[in-house]
Design a protein around this motif. Structure first.
Motif, PDB file in Angstrom:
ATOM      1  N   ILE A 214       0.839  -1.195   0.000  1.00  0.00           N
ATOM      2  CA  ILE A 214       0.000   0.000   0.000  1.00  0.00           C
ATOM      3  C   ILE A 214       0.877   1.249   0.000  1.00  0.00           C
ATOM      4  N   PRO A 215       0.370   2.380  -0.480  1.00  0.00           N
ATOM      5  CA  PRO A 215       1.137   3.629  -0.393  1.00  0.00           C
ATOM      6  C   PRO A 215       1.370   4.015   1.070  1.00  0.00           C
ATOM      7  N   VAL A 216       2.577   4.521   1.362  1.00  0.00           N
ATOM      8  CA  VAL A 216       2.929   4.956   2.716  1.00  0.00           C
ATOM      9  C   VAL A 216       3.567   6.339   2.613  1.00  0.00           C
ATOM     10  N   LEU A 217       2.934   7.330   3.235  1.00  0.00           N
ATOM     11  CA  LEU A 217       3.410   8.713   3.197  1.00  0.00           C
ATOM     12  C   LEU A 217       3.808   9.169   4.601  1.00  0.00           C
ATOM     13  N   GLY A 218       4.864   9.972   4.677  1.00  0.00           N
ATOM     14  CA  GLY A 218       5.227  10.666   5.900  1.00  0.00           C
ATOM     15  C   GLY A 218       4.867  12.133   5.753  1.00  0.00           C
ATOM     16  N   VAL A 219       4.219  12.725   6.777  1.00  0.00           N
ATOM     17  CA  VAL A 219       3.801  14.117   6.695  1.00  0.00           C
ATOM     18  C   VAL A 219       4.210  14.843   7.964  1.00  0.00           C
ATOM     19  N   SER A 220       4.236  16.153   7.904  1.00  0.00           N
ATOM     20  CA  SER A 220       4.581  16.977   9.052  1.00  0.00           C
ATOM     21  C   SER A 220       3.502  16.872  10.126  1.00  0.00           C
ATOM     22  N   THR A 221       3.863  17.282  11.348  1.00  0.00           N
ATOM     23  CA  THR A 221       2.877  17.277  12.428  1.00  0.00           C
ATOM     24  C   THR A 221       1.706  18.192  12.095  1.00  0.00           C
ATOM     25  N   GLU A 222       1.999  19.356  11.542  1.00  0.00           N
ATOM     26  CA  GLU A 222       0.939  20.307  11.206  1.00  0.00           C
ATOM     27  C   GLU A 222      -0.043  19.713  10.208  1.00  0.00           C
ATOM     28  N   LEU A 223       0.474  19.102   9.135  1.00  0.00           N
ATOM     29  CA  LEU A 223      -0.411  18.484   8.159  1.00  0.00           C
ATOM     30  C   LEU A 223      -1.137  17.296   8.778  1.00  0.00           C
ATOM     31  N   GLY A 224      -0.447  16.532   9.620  1.00  0.00           N
ATOM     32  CA  GLY A 224      -1.083  15.397  10.271  1.00  0.00           C
ATOM     33  C   GLY A 224      -2.274  15.810  11.119  1.00  0.00           C
ATOM     34  N   ARG A 225      -2.144  16.923  11.841  1.00  0.00           N
ATOM     35  CA  ARG A 225      -3.268  17.416  12.642  1.00  0.00           C
ATOM     36  C   ARG A 225      -4.446  17.798  11.734  1.00  0.00           C
ATOM     37  N   ARG A 226      -4.132  18.360  10.593  1.00  0.00           N
ATOM     38  CA  ARG A 226      -5.208  18.743   9.669  1.00  0.00           C
ATOM     39  C   ARG A 226      -5.914  17.505   9.120  1.00  0.00           C
TER      40      ARG A 226
END
Length: 477
Positions: A214-226
């Motif tokens: 499956i696709p696996v993405l890492g994102v910033s904390t700010e984007l993760g909260r959104r």
């Protein structure tokens, strides 16, 4: 240098000693000044020319890396070394297009995540899909966040709806574990938000140990909260994401050359020769390769007395230390035990530089104590500040981590990566506070112009000096 990648490990070395703009030390060891035939920058320029002629990078498995191998091997052979090319395979992961992430894509106010806020983890699966996102044990709160175990246990996915996208926090367990738990629960994709503690807030790179389905993405904390806010609203919880990548295997090579009879104890001195695919990799790590190559060429004209040395130029370091690990795994146990210590050079030409002698172990060993002191004495007698540090070994580190994993004493020379210099260190050692040691770390701008030629010369001179004296400063066994 991986997940945290060599990148994040090297970034953890903030606050080491710096002195920007100091004079070179070539005259101190009786060597020609910068620009002369023994200037290590000539090798940096040659590797830059190779990258320019081969798509702008020298990543393992590419023509640019193969030409880099040819260049190093030819110089060593011309100097009289018997050169061995050690071939191995490595897992390939290359993105064809940047990843994308859109929240509530059917709404008039759909939010498209900025490209710099997300990154595909190496060995992620590919796919373009739209599905509801579901938070998994995030532990988000109004107060300071704590270390996260999100997605680490099967129980975290109790009640997870198959066919949804899973959102977890980084922390505690490997990315591979989170991906496997998500896949087992029926997730069609996985988003990992940065943990949000300490300096773990921005966008991050990473590597799965095995390819994911499956696709696996890492994102910033700010984007993760959104994204988490999106997940709370069933009417607007759908997310569209896309990852397009190639997976497989390729072959590449290490370059090995030896000085002296290798029948007894010996030293290994190495640097990774490959770059990331984003750029030519002149500081990371044409600089280290140039220093090792130049030291080998200087010593080739002298009697091969003292402790034997194996010079190594590793492939696929940026793919997870594959070349150095392959070399160590392929060695007979008896030969591996004869390695007294390993000296690693990874990034030794940073423009906003420091001078670091660093260890992978938490303490000096009998094998490394004399070598560390020799480096320290060399710099201090030339009024060049230097500091001994222990590398933070989260993630893969650099090739010294491969040796440390085999219980081989290690140390390295390093001048800084993408982390920012503190006010305290700028006041003490010069340079610009708040600016990275290397502003072009893992970027297309890591060209020959991104090299501080003075500090590259100093590191090369120090390495040559210490290798000349290795016989007298190594303990007997």
């Amino acid at each position: 240098m991986p997940a945290l990648s060599p990148n994040a490990c090297r970034s953890a070395l903030a606050g080491l000693v710096l002195l920007a703009g100091a004079a070179t030390s070539h005259a101190d060891v009786g060597l020609p000044a910068t620009g002369a035939p023994t200037d290590p920058f000539r090798h940096v320029q040659a590797l830059q020319d190779i990258a320019t002629a081969n798509g702008g990078n020298r990543a393992a498995g590419t023509a640019g890396y193969d030409r880099s191998v040819d260049y190093v091997a030819e110089r060593l052979r011309t100097a009289g070394y018997a050169v061995r090319l050690e071939e191995f395979a490595f897992p390939l992961f290359e993105e064809r297009t940047p990843p994308s992430l859109v929240l509530d894509p059917e709404a008039p106010d759909a939010f498209a995540a900025p490209r710099e806020a997300l990154r595909t983890l190496a060995h992620s699966g590919s796919g373009a899909l739209t599905a509801p996102v579901q938070a998994v044990d995030l532990g988000l709160s109004e107060g300071p966040l704590q270390a996260s175990t999100s997605g680490c246990e099967s129980e975290d996915f109790a009640g997870f709806t198959p066919g949804h996208i899973a959102l977890v926090r980084r922390g505690t367990c490997p990315f591979q574990t989170k991906a496997e738990r998500a896949q087992a629960a029926g997730a069609v994709a996985l988003i990992i938000m940065n943990q949000g503690t300490g300096d773990q807030t921005g966008t991050f790179g990473g590597r799965l140990e095995r390819p994911a389905a499956i696709p696996v993405l890492g994102v910033s904390t700010e984007l993760g909260r959104r994204v988490a806010e999106t997940a709370r609203d069933p009417a607007r919880s759908r997310v569209r994401l896309k990852v397009e990548a190639e997976t497989g295997t390729r072959s590449t090579r290490n370059v090995l050359a030896e000085r002296g009879e290798m029948k007894g104890p010996f030293i290994v001195v190495g640097a990774h020769l490959d770059s990331v695919s984003e750029g030519p990799g002149m500081n990371d790590n044409a600089s280290g390769s140039a220093a090792v190559l130049e030291a080998a060429l200087r010593l080739a004209g002298e009697p091969a007395s003292g402790t034997p040395i194996r010079f190594a130029f590793w492939g696929a370091e940026e793919r997870g230390l594959v070349g150095s690990r392959h070399h160590l795994d392929a060695l007979p146990e008896e030969e591996r035990r004869r390695i007294r210590f390993y000296i690693n050079l990874d990034m030794v030409g940073s423009v906003n530089f420091g001078r670091f002698v660093q260890l992978s172990q938490t303490e000096r060993t009998a094998e490394t104590a004399g070598i560390i002191q020799a480096f320290t004495d060399y710099f201090e007698t030339r009024n060049l500040p230097v500091e001994e540090r222990v590398r933070n070994q989260r993630g893969f580190g650099s090739d010294d981590a491969a040796f440390a994993a085999k219980n081989i004493p290690t140390l390295g020379l390093f001048t800084g990566a993408g982390n920012a210099k503190s006010e305290e260190h700028a006041a003490r050692f010069g340079g610009q506070a708040g600016q990275p040691y290397d502003p072009c770390y893992h970027k297309a701008c890591d060209t020959a112009e991104n090299i501080n030629r003075d500090v590259l010369g100093q590191m090369t001179d120090a390495l040559t000096h210490v290798l000349r004296g290795a016989r007298t400063i190594m303990p007997d066994r």
